[in-house]
Design a protein around this motif. Structure first.
Motif, PDB file in Angstrom:
ATOM      1  N   LEU A   1      -6.886   2.412  -0.538  1.00  0.00           N
ATOM      2  CA  LEU A   1      -6.605   2.369  -1.975  1.00  0.00           C
ATOM      3  C   LEU A   1      -7.610   3.209  -2.761  1.00  0.00           C
ATOM      4  CD1 LEU A   1      -5.678  -1.319  -2.902  1.00  0.00           C
ATOM      5  CD2 LEU A   1      -4.335   0.729  -3.376  1.00  0.00           C
TER       6      LEU A   1
ATOM      7  N   VAL B   1      -7.815  -1.692   3.946  1.00  0.00           N
ATOM      8  CA  VAL B   1      -6.811  -1.599   2.884  1.00  0.00           C
ATOM      9  C   VAL B   1      -7.452  -1.127   1.581  1.00  0.00           C
ATOM     10  CG1 VAL B   1      -5.282  -2.962   1.405  1.00  0.00           C
ATOM     11  CG2 VAL B   1      -5.218  -3.278   3.872  1.00  0.00           C
ATOM     12  N   THR B   2      -8.592  -1.709   1.248  1.00  0.00           N
ATOM     13  CA  THR B   2      -9.278  -1.312   0.022  1.00  0.00           C
ATOM     14  C   THR B   2      -9.772   0.124   0.098  1.00  0.00           C
ATOM     15  OG1 THR B   2      -9.999  -3.608  -0.250  1.00  0.00           O
ATOM     16  CG2 THR B   2     -11.099  -1.954  -1.582  1.00  0.00           C
TER      17      THR B   2
ATOM     18  N   LEU C   1       0.831  -1.198   0.000  1.00  0.00           N
ATOM     19  CA  LEU C   1       0.000   0.000   0.000  1.00  0.00           C
ATOM     20  C   LEU C   1       0.869   1.252   0.000  1.00  0.00           C
ATOM     21  CD1 LEU C   1      -3.060   0.610   0.126  1.00  0.00           C
ATOM     22  CD2 LEU C   1      -2.813   0.846   2.602  1.00  0.00           C
TER      23      LEU C   1
ATOM     24  N   ALA D   1      -7.727  -5.647  -6.235  1.00  0.00           N
ATOM     25  CA  ALA D   1      -7.298  -5.763  -4.836  1.00  0.00           C
ATOM     26  C   ALA D   1      -8.298  -6.504  -3.950  1.00  0.00           C
ATOM     27  CB  ALA D   1      -6.997  -4.376  -4.270  1.00  0.00           C
TER      28      ALA D   1
END
Length: 335
Positions: free
Chosen positions: A128, A124-125, A20, A74
């Motif tokens: 992103l 995390v997504t 990331l 992802a």
């Protein structure tokens, strides 16, 4: 239980954070360079920058496609790498018997793992998505195509719902098949299938489209109709010649396909009514004098965030149903 889950997934978490950070640096550098390019164009041409800006956007499309593909891929990768082994690895190694014979219940064991690792996948997504949305903002402002499938799925809150769904699919698949590699393959197939199905069969029906009848002016005067692009095509010949019209509208999502031009009374315009005797393309003054028009169904651009929330909500609902089904099944299965 939380400490054990952290211990088991700290390496995967560290790898995800490293990836990331690296991707964030890449987006920061390329995003600043792209913004500098837009600023240079605007400084050079003043207010008449439309063609130059559009050309620059076209130059960035390959990179924009790759950036969007990373965000689209992802959640599926996290579902395969984090979700599928969540239970399957424990069953394969036999450690589930030790865990299930402790004081903690199976349901609590599964829910804690799902919540911690699943929340990490969504987080995390989400980071992103924020980075990619910032990076692509200058392109989106000019292209006005946020409803385009590959763009829509790589912006806003939809990736978060998609991450929750992909992770739940992976975890529940691993719980059912009890083998890591088959669970990975099944997860990939299911998530890919849903990702292809939703834009084609679900998204167009989330809201009733707005309909409008727009005038079809000649190629030299399309801007007067309030639309940003018109494609004209002749069908038939002689007195049966018809005009097929494809309409595009900046920022709006045109859901109707090519339509046949109609006359002022609403009947299909043919032959001389579409100035067929003049050849193709017809002259603007002739076709405008005939009051030719076409029916268009579209989703207005101000519904963009409504569509984002509705689709993300569907994914979250599916993830919740999968989680409920997985925990219910775990309570009944033998060790």
């Amino acid at each position: 239980m939380m400490w054990l889950t952290w211990r088991q997934f700290r390496m995967q978490g560290a790898v995800a954070l490293g990836a990331l950070a690296a991707f964030g640096v890449f987006l920061l550098v390329t995003g600043r360079n792209m913004r500098a390019g837009f600023a240079e164009i605007r400084a050079a041409c003043g207010s008449g920058c439309g063609d130059s800006l559009n050309s620059y956007v076209q130059e960035q499309q390959t990179l924009a496609g790759l950036v969007g593909a990373v965000l689209i891929a992802a959640p599926a990768l996290l579902g395969m790498v984090w979700g599928a082994p969540l239970v399957a690895r424990e069953v394969e190694s036999g450690t589930h018997r030790l865990i299930w014979n402790q004081s903690i219940s199976r349901t609590r064991w599964l829910l804690v793992r799902l919540l911690i690792v699943g929340a990490a996948a969504v987080l995390v997504t989400g980071v992103l998505s924020l980075m990619v949305t910032w990076w692509a903002r200058p392109i989106d402002a000019i292209a006005q195509d946020r409803f385009t499938p590959l763009v829509f799925e790589a912006r806003g809150v939809v990736p978060l719902g998609y991450a929750a769904f992909a992770f739940a699919v992976g975890a529940c698949t691993g719980l059912l098949v009890r083998r890591t590699m088959p669970a990975v393959v099944v997860t990939m197939a299911v998530v890919l299938g849903v990702q292809l199905l939703v834009p084609l069969a679900v998204r167009p029906h989330l809201m009733t489209p707005t309909t409008a009848t727009v005038p079809v002016t000649g190629p030299e005067d399309w801007s007067k109709s309030g639309i940003t692009g018109v494609g004209l095509r002749h069908r038939g010949s002689g007195s049966d010649t018809r005009l097929e019209v494809t309409v595009s509208m900046a920022g709006d999502w045109v859901v109707s396909g090519p339509g046949t031009a109609v006359n002022a009374s609403g009947k299909v315009a043919r032959g001389a009514e579409i100035c067929a005797h003049q050849g193709f393309p017809p002259r603007a003054d002739c076709i405008e004098a005939m009051k030719i028009r076409v029916d268009v169904a579209y989703q207005p651009k101000d519904r963009y965030w409504t569509f984002q929330l509705l689709e993300a909500g569907i994914y979250v609902l599916l993830a919740g149903l999968l989680t409920w089904g997985g925990t219910a099944w775990l309570r009944r299965r033998p060790a």
